[in-house]
Scaffold this motif. Sequence first.
Motif, PDB file in Angstrom:
ATOM      1  N   GLU A  57       0.742  -1.007   0.001  1.00  0.00           N
ATOM      2  CA  GLU A  57      -0.115  -0.096  -0.042  1.00  0.00           C
ATOM      3  C   GLU A  57       0.879   1.393   0.145  1.00  0.00           C
ATOM      4  O   GLU A  57       0.579   2.049  -0.538  1.00  0.00           O
ATOM      5  CB  GLU A  57      -0.976  -0.022   1.119  1.00  0.00           C
ATOM      6  N   VAL A  58       2.063   1.410   0.759  1.00  0.00           N
ATOM      7  CA  VAL A  58       2.748   2.407   0.669  1.00  0.00           C
ATOM      8  C   VAL A  58       3.545   2.592  -0.380  1.00  0.00           C
ATOM      9  O   VAL A  58       3.826   3.632  -1.228  1.00  0.00           O
ATOM     10  CB  VAL A  58       3.984   2.302   2.059  1.00  0.00           C
ATOM     11  N   HIS A  59       3.966   1.400  -1.114  1.00  0.00           N
ATOM     12  CA  HIS A  59       4.373   1.589  -2.367  1.00  0.00           C
ATOM     13  C   HIS A  59       3.379   2.207  -3.400  1.00  0.00           C
ATOM     14  O   HIS A  59       4.045   3.034  -4.414  1.00  0.00           O
ATOM     15  CB  HIS A  59       4.796  -0.068  -2.823  1.00  0.00           C
ATOM     16  N   ARG A  60       2.336   1.633  -3.699  1.00  0.00           N
ATOM     17  CA  ARG A  60       1.329   2.089  -4.234  1.00  0.00           C
ATOM     18  C   ARG A  60       1.148   3.605  -4.159  1.00  0.00           C
ATOM     19  O   ARG A  60       1.291   4.429  -5.205  1.00  0.00           O
ATOM     20  CB  ARG A  60      -0.067   1.199  -4.261  1.00  0.00           C
ATOM     21  N   GLU A  61       0.828   4.062  -3.110  1.00  0.00           N
ATOM     22  CA  GLU A  61       0.624   5.722  -2.671  1.00  0.00           C
ATOM     23  C   GLU A  61       1.889   6.413  -3.052  1.00  0.00           C
ATOM     24  O   GLU A  61       1.837   7.363  -3.665  1.00  0.00           O
ATOM     25  CB  GLU A  61       0.159   5.469  -1.260  1.00  0.00           C
ATOM     26  N   VAL A  80       9.392   3.719  -8.048  1.00  0.00           N
ATOM     27  CA  VAL A  80       9.750   3.250  -6.995  1.00  0.00           C
ATOM     28  C   VAL A  80       9.584   1.527  -7.014  1.00  0.00           C
ATOM     29  O   VAL A  80       8.648   1.142  -7.444  1.00  0.00           O
ATOM     30  CB  VAL A  80       8.255   3.316  -6.125  1.00  0.00           C
ATOM     31  N   VAL A  81      11.058   1.008  -6.839  1.00  0.00           N
ATOM     32  CA  VAL A  81      11.161  -0.155  -7.053  1.00  0.00           C
ATOM     33  C   VAL A  81      10.496  -1.133  -5.910  1.00  0.00           C
ATOM     34  O   VAL A  81       9.706  -2.158  -6.130  1.00  0.00           O
ATOM     35  CB  VAL A  81      12.539  -0.464  -7.335  1.00  0.00           C
ATOM     36  N   ALA A  82      10.988  -0.680  -4.727  1.00  0.00           N
ATOM     37  CA  ALA A  82      10.390  -1.477  -3.682  1.00  0.00           C
ATOM     38  C   ALA A  82      10.015  -0.584  -2.265  1.00  0.00           C
ATOM     39  O   ALA A  82      10.925   0.415  -2.210  1.00  0.00           O
ATOM     40  CB  ALA A  82      11.066  -2.658  -3.354  1.00  0.00           C
ATOM     41  N   VAL A  83       9.425  -1.114  -1.445  1.00  0.00           N
ATOM     42  CA  VAL A  83       9.380  -0.314  -0.189  1.00  0.00           C
ATOM     43  C   VAL A  83       9.315  -1.269   1.027  1.00  0.00           C
ATOM     44  O   VAL A  83       8.640  -2.372   0.881  1.00  0.00           O
ATOM     45  CB  VAL A  83       8.085   0.578   0.013  1.00  0.00           C
ATOM     46  N   LYS A 115      11.947   2.313   4.031  1.00  0.00           N
ATOM     47  CA  LYS A 115      13.083   2.365   3.023  1.00  0.00           C
ATOM     48  C   LYS A 115      12.464   2.358   1.830  1.00  0.00           C
ATOM     49  O   LYS A 115      11.762   1.427   1.490  1.00  0.00           O
ATOM     50  CB  LYS A 115      13.939   1.314   3.097  1.00  0.00           C
ATOM     51  N   ALA A 116      12.612   3.369   1.050  1.00  0.00           N
ATOM     52  CA  ALA A 116      11.958   3.395  -0.472  1.00  0.00           C
ATOM     53  C   ALA A 116      13.145   3.185  -1.393  1.00  0.00           C
ATOM     54  O   ALA A 116      13.843   4.150  -1.632  1.00  0.00           O
ATOM     55  CB  ALA A 116      11.105   4.794  -0.519  1.00  0.00           C
ATOM     56  N   TYR A 117      13.137   2.351  -2.238  1.00  0.00           N
ATOM     57  CA  TYR A 117      14.011   1.907  -3.210  1.00  0.00           C
ATOM     58  C   TYR A 117      13.564   2.644  -4.498  1.00  0.00           C
ATOM     59  O   TYR A 117      12.534   2.236  -5.086  1.00  0.00           O
ATOM     60  CB  TYR A 117      14.588   0.378  -3.202  1.00  0.00           C
ATOM     61  N   ILE A 118      14.317   3.641  -4.983  1.00  0.00           N
ATOM     62  CA  ILE A 118      14.094   4.455  -6.080  1.00  0.00           C
ATOM     63  C   ILE A 118      14.915   4.167  -7.406  1.00  0.00           C
ATOM     64  O   ILE A 118      16.136   4.052  -7.132  1.00  0.00           O
ATOM     65  CB  ILE A 118      14.226   5.919  -5.848  1.00  0.00           C
ATOM     66  N   SER A 119      14.425   4.080  -8.461  1.00  0.00           N
ATOM     67  CA  SER A 119      15.145   3.955  -9.775  1.00  0.00           C
ATOM     68  C   SER A 119      14.995   5.018 -10.450  1.00  0.00           C
ATOM     69  O   SER A 119      13.931   5.437 -10.926  1.00  0.00           O
ATOM     70  CB  SER A 119      14.774   2.573 -10.512  1.00  0.00           C
ATOM     71  N   VAL A 120      16.166   5.379 -11.097  1.00  0.00           N
ATOM     72  CA  VAL A 120      15.972   6.865 -11.963  1.00  0.00           C
ATOM     73  C   VAL A 120      16.635   6.632 -13.130  1.00  0.00           C
ATOM     74  O   VAL A 120      17.713   6.062 -13.347  1.00  0.00           O
ATOM     75  CB  VAL A 120      16.572   7.873 -11.561  1.00  0.00           C
ATOM     76  N   LEU A 121      15.718   6.656 -14.423  1.00  0.00           N
ATOM     77  CA  LEU A 121      16.655   6.156 -15.789  1.00  0.00           C
ATOM     78  C   LEU A 121      17.208   7.588 -16.244  1.00  0.00           C
ATOM     79  O   LEU A 121      16.635   8.727 -16.403  1.00  0.00           O
ATOM     80  CB  LEU A 121      15.311   5.815 -16.616  1.00  0.00           C
ATOM     81  N   PHE A 137      14.825   7.415   1.488  1.00  0.00           N
ATOM     82  CA  PHE A 137      15.137   7.436  -0.166  1.00  0.00           C
ATOM     83  C   PHE A 137      16.483   6.595  -0.242  1.00  0.00           C
ATOM     84  O   PHE A 137      17.614   7.241   0.123  1.00  0.00           O
ATOM     85  CB  PHE A 137      14.683   8.438  -0.968  1.00  0.00           C
ATOM     86  N   ILE A 138      16.621   5.594  -0.997  1.00  0.00           N
ATOM     87  CA  ILE A 138      17.602   4.974  -1.281  1.00  0.00           C
ATOM     88  C   ILE A 138      17.752   4.468  -2.962  1.00  0.00           C
ATOM     89  O   ILE A 138      16.878   4.193  -3.355  1.00  0.00           O
ATOM     90  CB  ILE A 138      17.885   3.415  -0.638  1.00  0.00           C
ATOM     91  N   LEU A 139      18.689   4.882  -3.429  1.00  0.00           N
ATOM     92  CA  LEU A 139      18.980   4.721  -5.017  1.00  0.00           C
ATOM     93  C   LEU A 139      19.181   3.373  -5.226  1.00  0.00           C
ATOM     94  O   LEU A 139      20.070   2.693  -4.748  1.00  0.00           O
ATOM     95  CB  LEU A 139      20.097   5.615  -5.626  1.00  0.00           C
TER      96      LEU A 139
END
Length: 121
Positions: free
Chosen positions: A14-18, A38-41, A51-57, A95-97
């Motif tokens: 739910e946190v991932h989706r929001e 957002v890859v995973a939470v 911890k929110a794992y963020i992917s940036v293209l 936030f973690i890359l």
Amino acid sequence: MRKNSIKNIRVNEEVHRELSNIIRGEIKDPRINPMTSVVAVEVAPDLKTAKAYISVLGDEQSQKDTLAGLRSAEGFIRVKLAKSINLRNTPEIKFILDQSIEYGVNMSKKIDDVTKDIKED
């Protein structure tokens, strides 16, 4: 609540989706790359931190700028998250890359190059 309990998995999803919706649609910071996902939470069992794992293209500078923009918008994101999710505690987000997607794309290109060289021989 254990780390891998069904309740914790549901909270993570739910946190991932929001969080994805907030980053995609509600943050107006120009530093944040539009190709951010957002890859995973992982929410702690006590619901205090996440911890929110963020992917940036994009290139390395774009990744740094996006991470800086997200860190500066942490308070705004937390308020929006509190309004959309009814939890006892709204987690403090770190936030973690995550570069696993970029790594996979690079490895796929290398494999394609090698197989192309083999087919030419």
